[in-house]
Design an enzyme around this catalytic site. Structure first.
Site, PDB file in Angstrom:
ATOM      1  N   ASP A 179      -3.549   6.574  -3.109  1.00  0.00           N
ATOM      2  CA  ASP A 179      -2.263   5.998  -2.732  1.00  0.00           C
ATOM      3  C   ASP A 179      -1.827   4.968  -3.779  1.00  0.00           C
ATOM      4  OD1 ASP A 179      -3.991   3.946  -2.096  1.00  0.00           O
ATOM      5  OD2 ASP A 179      -3.087   3.498  -0.160  1.00  0.00           O
ATOM      6  N   SER A 224       0.834  -1.203   0.000  1.00  0.00           N
ATOM      7  CA  SER A 224       0.000   0.000   0.000  1.00  0.00           C
ATOM      8  C   SER A 224       0.871   1.257   0.000  1.00  0.00           C
ATOM      9  CB  SER A 224      -0.960  -0.027   1.184  1.00  0.00           C
ATOM     10  OG  SER A 224      -1.911   0.998   1.084  1.00  0.00           O
ATOM     11  N   ASP A 280      -1.634   1.714  -4.216  1.00  0.00           N
ATOM     12  CA  ASP A 280      -2.451   0.569  -4.633  1.00  0.00           C
ATOM     13  C   ASP A 280      -3.910   0.949  -4.833  1.00  0.00           C
ATOM     14  OD1 ASP A 280      -2.987   0.898  -1.947  1.00  0.00           O
ATOM     15  OD2 ASP A 280      -3.078  -1.239  -1.498  1.00  0.00           O
ATOM     16  N   ASP A 296      -6.416   2.117  -3.082  1.00  0.00           N
ATOM     17  CA  ASP A 296      -7.561   1.866  -2.203  1.00  0.00           C
ATOM     18  C   ASP A 296      -7.926   3.127  -1.422  1.00  0.00           C
ATOM     19  OD1 ASP A 296      -5.285   1.746  -0.560  1.00  0.00           O
ATOM     20  OD2 ASP A 296      -6.209   0.316   0.819  1.00  0.00           O
TER      21      ASP A 296
END
Length: 544
Positions: A297, A145, A299, A301
């Protein structure tokens, strides 16, 4: 430290010479930290660790170990069934290689695979969506992440598209083989078991995302300028593509941060929750006379919104966006069943006041979106989903998947922003005057204390013990009505008068101690000052 493991590591062909050189230069303390017999374990959001040699870090051998445990878990859970697993990675360094390592292990266990081509970086929420759409039994994504560039991770999902819960995570760890079995393991990729997804899955996802929208007219051209930063991650190209399909034509890319880069070279932090992540976006907005900025961000999410307000910039928190989503959806969407929200114990309770007006319910869960996804799975058909969110700028606006979804969140946030423009009101005034004015003025915040010591967990536990044993009856100007451990929420609660509270917990992904504020009052400025006073008292109490 196990000296035999170190010796084995130094002699293995699976360990590159660069790693052997690093190990040879390690001091005893560093070797103790890097090597042990214990496998890595799951935290709030999968397994995350530094990419480095050793059993306690992420490398080819530990990915072999983790993937073997997960593969065995799936074979036990779905015995005598065909098992399909989705494997992918984000834009982090070594993501391609590690995803290949995972694939090689799982195909050696004769699991059928569905995975994206290496050139396609997988959006995390699409990952959850694809599991459900393709009836897969599970998934692995190589991601950390918004963690620092030195880190990577191993995140696994179940057949519902939700992240696995701790009990299943423990089973996976128990099934991980001893590292000695992995050090010299040779595996080969079996392409006959692999199916590669094509662009159709993106088109299907974009179409299904529209169900999260209420008033967006995709044929209406929205002319206001939107500055966008993908923080060097998976959404750099895809999110602008999606938003243009919704009629948002004037999207200005922060060029330096909209290129794939596992080193995150052009951002001080890839986490839009942090103020420093916005500096370059603000420069672009000021240069182009734009009044709204969106960020995700790496990734994709987490979604965050920034708006120009009275000649300065305001960045809305996860709590504030959750409040705005709740109010807007309940006002503008027709519900034929009892509406419900899923949110964490450390997130704002103003939503409870809002949904009460609509005879709905808020279901509270522990920190980590795996609990949100799990709760959605358990809700009866007699209830209808409104939104799922956390205070950490993460939301899910429909049930097409079971994970935080920056695409749905961005689309709905821009719809609300556009509606505010049509009504000649800034979204900040809408929040602070319309919503707070009706349901209560609230200050929500999260303060994190970062530890650099290797024994940080022990230090945080000592701090939490002091919180539980606090003997004073007040904090700031507030009366403490009870102090307790919240087992479901995984946090320590100080319940205050006036529907307010403070909550404390150890981060499950980073070496941090976190304090969550939920304070009601008559004035936002006064509440902000009061929170600072309370924070100073907590720092003194805990010697932070």
């Amino acid at each position: 430290m196990n000296n035999e493991i170190v010796k084995k590591w130094l002699s293995s062909d699976n360990v590159p010479q660069t790693d052997k050189d690093i190990i040879s230069k390690m001091k005893n303390e560093e070797l103790e930290l890097a090597f042990s017999n214990a496998p890595l374990s799951f935290g709030t959001a999968g397994i995350r660790a530094k990419m480095a040699p050793g059993t306690q870090f992420l490398n080819k051998i530990t990915y072999y170990q983790m993937a073997t445990g997960y593969g065995k878990f799936l074979k036990n859970k779905f015995s005598n069934q065909n098992i399909s697993v989705i494997v992918a990675h984000d834009n982090r360094n070594n993501g391609i290689d590690f995803s290949i390592d995972v694939t090689n292990i799982l195909t050696s266990l004769e699991l059928e695979f569905i995975c994206l081509k290496i050139i396609n970086l997988l959006l995390r929420q699409l990952f959850s969506y694809a599991i459900r759409k393709l009836n897969a039994q599970g998934a692995v994504i190589v991601t950390a992440s918004h963690n620092p560039k030195e880190d990577n991770g191993f995140k696994i999902y179940n057949e519902t598209g939700a992240q696995v819960l701790p009990d299943d995570g423990l089973k996976v760890v128990e099934l991980m083989p001893n590292v000695f079995e992995m050090i010299d393991l040779k595996v080969a990729n079996d392409d006959s078991l692999i199916t590669y997804l094509n662009e159709d899955i993106f088109r299907q996802y974009y179409e299904d995302c529209k169900q999260a929208l209420i008033k967006t007219n995709i044929n209406e051209s929205k002319e206001f300028s939107i500055v966008f930063s993908g923080q060097h991650g998976t959404a750099c190209k895809r999110l602008p593509e999606f938003l243009k399909l919704l009629g948002y034509k004037n999207i200005i890319l922060v060029e330096e941060q909209c290129i794939f880069d596992g080193n995150f070279s052009n951002t001080p932090t890839p986490n839009p929750e942090n103020r420093a992540a916005w500096d370059l976006s603000i420069e672009y907005a000021d240069k182009n006379n734009a009044n709204v900025i969106i960020q995700v961000d790496p990734d994709a999410d987490r979604f965050a919104l920034g708006v120009r307000y009275k000649n300065s910039w305001r960045f809305l928190s996860g709590n504030q966006m959750g409040i705005i989503y709740t109010d807007y959806i309940l006002k503008n969407k027709t519900f034929t069943k009892k509406p419900y929200i899923v949110s964490s114990y450390v997130s704002t309770n103003l939503i409870d006041r809002i949904i009460k007006e609509y005879h709905g319910e808020v279901y509270r869960v522990g920190t980590g979106f795996k609990w949100v996804g799990d709760k959605i799975n358990k809700i009866k058909d007699s209830e209808e989903f409104v939104v799922g969110f956390e205070e950490a700028v993460g939301a899910l606006n429909s049930t097409i998947n079971r994970d935080k979804d920056a695409y749905q969140a961005a689309a709905l946030a821009l719809e609300i922003y556009n509606e505010c423009l049509k009504n000649n009101i800034n979204i900040i005034d809408h929040l602070e005057k319309n919503i707070y004015g009706k349901y209560g003025i609230i200050h929500n915040d999260t303060i994190s204390f970062t530890f650099v010591e290797n024994n940080w967990k022990e230090l945080v536990k000592k701090s939490l013990d002091k919180i539980l044993k606090y003997s004073e009856k007040t904090i700031g100007n507030r009366t403490i009505t009870s102090i307790k451990y919240n087992e479901v929420g995984g946090c320590y609660d100080w319940i205050l008068d006036g529907d307010s509270w403070l909550r404390f917990r150890m981060s499950g992904t980073e070496p941090k101690f976190k304090v969550y504020y939920n304070l009601y009052g008559e004035n936002l400025n006064a509440l902000s000052q009061e929170a600072k006073t309370i924070n100073d008292q907590i720092k003194t109490l805990l010697n932070l």
